[in-house]
Design a protein around this motif. Structure first.
Motif, PDB file in Angstrom:
ATOM      1  N   SER A  45      49.754  30.400   5.360  1.00 17.13           N
ATOM      2  CA  SER A  45      50.067  30.529   3.932  1.00 17.13           C
ATOM      3  C   SER A  45      49.385  29.428   3.129  1.00 17.13           C
ATOM      4  N   ARG A  46      49.298  28.241   3.701  1.00 18.13           N
ATOM      5  CA  ARG A  46      48.620  27.126   3.011  1.00 18.13           C
ATOM      6  C   ARG A  46      47.125  27.414   2.888  1.00 18.13           C
ATOM      7  N   CYS A  47      46.517  27.962   3.925  1.00 17.68           N
ATOM      8  CA  CYS A  47      45.087  28.313   3.874  1.00 17.68           C
ATOM      9  C   CYS A  47      44.835  29.396   2.836  1.00 17.68           C
ATOM     10  N   ASP A  48      45.721  30.382   2.761  1.00 24.26           N
ATOM     11  CA  ASP A  48      45.568  31.437   1.759  1.00 24.26           C
ATOM     12  C   ASP A  48      45.660  30.861   0.345  1.00 24.26           C
ATOM     13  N   ALA A  49      46.600  29.967   0.133  1.00 26.44           N
ATOM     14  CA  ALA A  49      46.753  29.361  -1.195  1.00 26.44           C
ATOM     15  C   ALA A  49      45.513  28.536  -1.557  1.00 26.44           C
ATOM     16  N   LEU A  50      44.989  27.783  -0.594  1.00 25.29           N
ATOM     17  CA  LEU A  50      43.786  26.995  -0.857  1.00 25.29           C
ATOM     18  C   LEU A  50      42.584  27.902  -1.114  1.00 25.29           C
ATOM     19  N   GLY A  51      42.503  29.024  -0.399  1.00 21.49           N
ATOM     20  CA  GLY A  51      41.428  29.981  -0.623  1.00 21.49           C
ATOM     21  C   GLY A  51      41.472  30.549  -2.036  1.00 21.49           C
ATOM     22  N   LYS A  52      42.660  30.864  -2.530  1.00 22.47           N
ATOM     23  CA  LYS A  52      42.798  31.360  -3.900  1.00 22.47           C
ATOM     24  C   LYS A  52      42.387  30.289  -4.902  1.00 22.47           C
ATOM     25  N   ASP A  53      42.790  29.047  -4.653  1.00 25.37           N
ATOM     26  CA  ASP A  53      42.392  27.947  -5.541  1.00 25.37           C
ATOM     27  C   ASP A  53      40.874  27.786  -5.568  1.00 25.37           C
ATOM     28  N   ILE A  54      40.259  27.895  -4.413  1.00 25.19           N
ATOM     29  CA  ILE A  54      38.797  27.759  -4.340  1.00 25.19           C
ATOM     30  C   ILE A  54      38.123  28.874  -5.134  1.00 25.19           C
ATOM     31  N   LYS A  55      38.639  30.096  -5.012  1.00 24.95           N
ATOM     32  CA  LYS A  55      38.047  31.222  -5.756  1.00 24.95           C
ATOM     33  C   LYS A  55      38.160  31.013  -7.255  1.00 24.95           C
ATOM     34  N   THR A  56      39.317  30.540  -7.725  1.00 24.30           N
ATOM     35  CA  THR A  56      39.465  30.317  -9.165  1.00 24.30           C
ATOM     36  C   THR A  56      38.552  29.191  -9.636  1.00 24.30           C
ATOM     37  N   LYS A  57      38.428  28.138  -8.836  1.00 24.06           N
ATOM     38  CA  LYS A  57      37.539  27.031  -9.217  1.00 24.06           C
ATOM     39  C   LYS A  57      36.081  27.475  -9.219  1.00 24.06           C
ATOM     40  N   GLU A  58      35.702  28.339  -8.273  1.00 26.98           N
ATOM     41  CA  GLU A  58      34.325  28.842  -8.247  1.00 26.98           C
ATOM     42  C   GLU A  58      34.054  29.707  -9.467  1.00 26.98           C
ATOM     43  N   ALA A  59      35.047  30.497  -9.894  1.00 25.25           N
ATOM     44  CA  ALA A  59      34.880  31.320 -11.091  1.00 25.25           C
ATOM     45  C   ALA A  59      34.725  30.436 -12.332  1.00 25.25           C
ATOM     46  N   GLU A  60      35.539  29.365 -12.410  1.00 25.84           N
ATOM     47  CA  GLU A  60      35.421  28.427 -13.533  1.00 25.84           C
ATOM     48  C   GLU A  60      34.044  27.762 -13.524  1.00 25.84           C
ATOM     49  N   LEU A  61      33.555  27.396 -12.354  1.00 20.40           N
ATOM     50  CA  LEU A  61      32.240  26.764 -12.245  1.00 20.40           C
ATOM     51  C   LEU A  61      31.144  27.713 -12.690  1.00 20.40           C
ATOM     52  N   ALA A  62      31.239  28.977 -12.289  1.00 17.22           N
ATOM     53  CA  ALA A  62      30.226  29.959 -12.693  1.00 17.22           C
ATOM     54  C   ALA A  62      30.227  30.141 -14.207  1.00 17.22           C
ATOM     55  N   MET A  63      31.424  30.187 -14.805  1.00 17.66           N
ATOM     56  CA  MET A  63      31.494  30.315 -16.267  1.00 17.66           C
ATOM     57  C   MET A  63      30.917  29.085 -16.950  1.00 17.66           C
ATOM     58  N   ALA A  64      31.205  27.908 -16.419  1.00 16.09           N
ATOM     59  CA  ALA A  64      30.673  26.675 -17.013  1.00 16.09           C
ATOM     60  C   ALA A  64      29.155  26.619 -16.881  1.00 16.09           C
ATOM     61  N   GLN A  65      28.622  27.054 -15.743  1.00 13.33           N
ATOM     62  CA  GLN A  65      27.166  27.057 -15.577  1.00 13.33           C
ATOM     63  C   GLN A  65      26.515  28.053 -16.527  1.00 13.33           C
ATOM     64  N   LYS A  66      27.176  29.196 -16.741  1.00  7.65           N
ATOM     65  CA  LYS A  66      26.646  30.185 -17.681  1.00  7.65           C
ATOM     66  C   LYS A  66      26.632  29.611 -19.101  1.00  7.65           C
ATOM     67  N   ARG A  67      27.720  28.922 -19.467  1.00  2.00           N
ATOM     68  CA  ARG A  67      27.771  28.289 -20.788  1.00  2.00           C
ATOM     69  C   ARG A  67      26.706  27.212 -20.919  1.00  2.00           C
ATOM     70  N   LEU A  68      26.467  26.457 -19.839  1.00  2.00           N
ATOM     71  CA  LEU A  68      25.443  25.413 -19.849  1.00  2.00           C
ATOM     72  C   LEU A  68      24.067  26.004 -20.111  1.00  2.00           C
ATOM     73  N   VAL A  69      23.754  27.090 -19.422  1.00  2.00           N
ATOM     74  CA  VAL A  69      22.448  27.734 -19.616  1.00  2.00           C
ATOM     75  C   VAL A  69      22.311  28.226 -21.053  1.00  2.00           C
ATOM     76  N   ASN A  70      23.384  28.831 -21.589  1.00  2.00           N
ATOM     77  CA  ASN A  70      23.341  29.306 -22.974  1.00  2.00           C
ATOM     78  C   ASN A  70      23.133  28.165 -23.956  1.00  2.00           C
ATOM     79  N   GLU A  71      23.847  27.061 -23.756  1.00  2.00           N
ATOM     80  CA  GLU A  71      23.709  25.909 -24.660  1.00  2.00           C
ATOM     81  C   GLU A  71      22.322  25.273 -24.532  1.00  2.00           C
ATOM     82  N   GLN A  72      21.790  25.204 -23.320  1.00  2.00           N
ATOM     83  CA  GLN A  72      20.444  24.649 -23.155  1.00  2.00           C
ATOM     84  C   GLN A  72      19.413  25.529 -23.850  1.00  2.00           C
ATOM     85  N   ASP A  73      19.572  26.837 -23.761  1.00  2.00           N
ATOM     86  CA  ASP A  73      18.658  27.748 -24.455  1.00  2.00           C
ATOM     87  C   ASP A  73      18.757  27.559 -25.967  1.00  2.00           C
ATOM     88  N   ARG A  74      19.996  27.477 -26.457  1.00  2.00           N
ATOM     89  CA  ARG A  74      20.188  27.248 -27.901  1.00  2.00           C
ATOM     90  C   ARG A  74      19.551  25.936 -28.336  1.00  2.00           C
TER      91      ARG A  74
END
Length: 118
Positions: A45-74
């Protein structure tokens, strides 16, 4: 002197009860299996919870990288020479690009001498 006689009390009659012997080794093995099973379930159960946390953090990172690329282009669009000239004219600023002889290029930082290489 006469020795005192011991008085004997009659012990109450015990009822005949059947006692089934339970092996101590089996009890220890069952307790060990139960503890190991509960530990395994907690770990899963602890591994499953950590896996979910990792997925949410990876999604946040992908969104931040997308925003970074957009801001650099601007930023690169805003700071292009044509847009800078247009902004200078729009704000009526008396500015011009410097001549080549007035431009100083700074190279790598020399940490030992604490000076910039020219």
């Amino acid at each position: 002197m006469a020795a005192k006689r011991k008085t004997t009390k009659k012990k109450p009659m015990k009822k005949n009860q059947v006692q089934v012997p339970f092996p101590v080794l089996l009890a220890n093995v069952l307790v060990l299996v139960a503890v190991m099973g509960l530990s395994y379930m907690w770990l899963c159960s602890r591994c499953d919870a950590l896996g979910k946390d990792i997925k949410t953090k990876e999604a946040e990172l992908a969104m931040a990288q997308k925003r970074l690329v957009n801001e650099q282009d601007r930023w690169s669009t805003i700071t292009s020479p044509a847009n800078l000239k247009r902004a200078i004219k729009r704000h009526s600023l008396n500015m011009a690009m410097p001549e080549n002889k007035r431009v100083v290029e700074v190279g790598n930082w020399n940490g030992v001498g604490r000076t910039a290489m020219q």
